[in-house]
Design an enzyme around this catalytic site. Structure first.
Site, PDB file in Angstrom:
ATOM      1  N   GLY A  34      44.474 -39.616  34.206  1.00  0.00           N
ATOM      2  CA  GLY A  34      43.573 -38.603  34.129  1.00  0.00           C
ATOM      3  C   GLY A  34      43.053 -38.571  35.515  1.00  0.00           C
ATOM      4  N   ASN A  38      41.903 -42.055  37.021  1.00  0.00           N
ATOM      5  CA  ASN A  38      42.762 -42.525  38.071  1.00  0.00           C
ATOM      6  C   ASN A  38      42.143 -43.122  39.246  1.00  0.00           C
ATOM      7  OD1 ASN A  38      44.838 -41.620  36.577  1.00  0.00           O
ATOM      8  ND2 ASN A  38      45.296 -39.946  37.726  1.00  0.00           N
ATOM      9  N   TYR A  89      50.923 -34.943  28.709  1.00  0.00           N
ATOM     10  CA  TYR A  89      51.726 -34.145  29.437  1.00  0.00           C
ATOM     11  C   TYR A  89      53.047 -34.729  29.825  1.00  0.00           C
ATOM     12  CZ  TYR A  89      50.742 -36.777  34.100  1.00  0.00           C
ATOM     13  OH  TYR A  89      50.839 -37.601  35.057  1.00  0.00           O
ATOM     14  N   ASN A 167      39.349 -28.934  42.435  1.00  0.00           N
ATOM     15  CA  ASN A 167      40.668 -28.874  41.728  1.00  0.00           C
ATOM     16  C   ASN A 167      40.637 -27.630  40.760  1.00  0.00           C
ATOM     17  OD1 ASN A 167      43.039 -29.862  41.287  1.00  0.00           O
ATOM     18  ND2 ASN A 167      42.688 -31.936  40.400  1.00  0.00           N
ATOM     19  N   ARG A 237      46.099 -32.190  54.160  1.00  0.00           N
ATOM     20  CA  ARG A 237      46.796 -30.883  54.385  1.00  0.00           C
ATOM     21  C   ARG A 237      48.274 -31.596  54.012  1.00  0.00           C
ATOM     22  NH1 ARG A 237      44.238 -27.176  54.604  1.00  0.00           N
ATOM     23  NH2 ARG A 237      43.536 -26.688  56.625  1.00  0.00           N
ATOM     24  N   GLY A 274      48.842 -38.096  41.458  1.00  0.00           N
ATOM     25  CA  GLY A 274      47.911 -38.826  41.744  1.00  0.00           C
ATOM     26  C   GLY A 274      47.420 -38.889  43.178  1.00  0.00           C
ATOM     27  N   GLY A 276      46.044 -37.139  45.171  1.00  0.00           N
ATOM     28  CA  GLY A 276      44.892 -36.617  45.518  1.00  0.00           C
ATOM     29  C   GLY A 276      43.719 -37.585  44.832  1.00  0.00           C
ATOM     30  N   ASP A 277      43.964 -38.077  43.837  1.00  0.00           N
ATOM     31  CA  ASP A 277      42.964 -39.074  43.309  1.00  0.00           C
ATOM     32  C   ASP A 277      42.751 -40.215  44.324  1.00  0.00           C
ATOM     33  OD1 ASP A 277      42.930 -37.272  41.269  1.00  0.00           O
ATOM     34  OD2 ASP A 277      44.637 -38.196  40.010  1.00  0.00           O
TER      35      ASP A 277
END
Length: 337
Positions: A34, A38, A89, A167, A237, A274, A276-277
């Protein structure tokens, strides 16, 4: 050392082995993840005390999900076990020209049906120095949005740093409130945000000024003008070459100063979920451990995110020393003995 606290939903992730399609699968691999949790788990691997607050169904699936994060060193004592359903998911991992696909099955989960009064935020945030949340959490239900609001207000009252990965997931906002009505109030209480130009336009109506080549900086200037509490805006990016090849770099706007990392080429990509986390967890760790040096924190965050792409599952299972190894330019993947 004071802890970092995260708040949000944890789901079971089900994936076909290797690069099989869901229509080919006879069995599914189980992971848990999640966006908010994460971050807590990645921080725990880095050596930073971390705790997570959330709601699980009061059954074996809820306990399995909670224990997964507990085994990774996350303090789960403030989680609530009520309700019947754990969100799921299904992830089909792509390769080369075929992108990965996700199918969500999370409606009516225990977390979506939580009662905000179940969370005593003064107690949860005791001995904390940082609170992190994502825009996914208030998108799940009105009660989850209220609990997020309560957490931010408590953190502000207690003098705790607040970060958010905004997000924006358009398809999640299904309970009658619009993200554009809910998110501004929540983001106004943040010190650090992960936000792209697209998210800023969708959520806040902020667009880079016409003719400006530095579109990210233009967006950040307007974001900080609208939300003066924000001190740092960060983002990655991403240049996607294929499902198996990514190129990423980190961006940071720090109260007028702009920083950007050199890109990392990641091939083959093992699992991008994950990433981005891992970026925001790396930034939090870097900010807390590197004397609030923005450029060094950004470099650590970007290297952490790059490493996550080589690890199966939602969580970045790397140590601080391994991230520093990449920061120092050791990107050949040579055998370590």
């Amino acid at each position: 050392m004071k802890k970092v606290v995260t708040f949000g939903e944890i789901m079971m992730r089900l994936s076909p082995p290797l690069n099989l399609r869901l229509t080919q699968a006879n069995n599914l691999d189980v992971n848990y993840g999640g966006g908010d949790a994460n971050v807590a788990a990645a921080l725990a691997q880095l050596g930073q005390p971390a705790a997570h607050a959330g709601c699980f169904p009061d059954n074996d699936l809820g306990r399995a999900a909670s224990q997964h994060f507990q085994r990774l060193g996350v303090d789960m004592q403030h989680c609530v076990f009520r309700g019947e359903r754990l969100g799921l998911y299904f992830l089909e991992v792509g390769a080369s020209l075929r992108g990965s696909k996700i199918v969500y099955d999370r409606a009516d989960s225990a977390f979506a049906n939580l009662d905000p009064t179940w969370f005593n935020w003064d107690e949860i945030l005791k001995d904390a120095q940082w609170l992190h949340w994502t825009g996914i959490t208030p998108a799940i239900s009105a009660s989850a949005a209220q609990a997020t609001r309560d957490a931010i207000q408590a953190a502000r009252r207690l003098g705790i740093t607040v970060s958010a990965d905004v997000n924006y997931r358009r398809n999640l906002w299904q309970y009658g409130q619009k993200a554009q009505d809910v998110m501004p109030e929540l983001v106004a209480g943040c010190d650090v945000v992960v936000c792209t130009e697209g998210d800023a336009e969708d959520l806040f109506g902020i667009r880079p000024e016409e003719g400006r080549e530095d579109r990210f900086v233009s967006m950040c200037e307007q974001l900080q003008q609208r939300f003066p509490q924000i001190k740092q805006v960060i983002a990655t990016r991403r240049e996607t070459q294929s499902a198996s090849h990514e190129r990423i770099r980190g961006l940071l706007y720090d109260q007028g100063a702009y920083h950007e990392t050199t890109p990392y080429d990641i091939v083959p990509v093992v699992d991008r979920i994950g990433g981005g986390d891992s970026f925001i967890s790396g930034f939090i760790y870097g900010w807390l451990h590197f004397a609030q040096d923005p450029a060094r924190a950004l470099g650590f965050a970007t290297a952490a995110s790059a490493l996550k792409h080589t690890i199966v599952g939602d969580i970045n299972l790397v140590t601080a020393a391994e991230v520093e190894h990449i920061v120092q330019g050791n990107v050949t993947g040579r055998l370590l003995r």
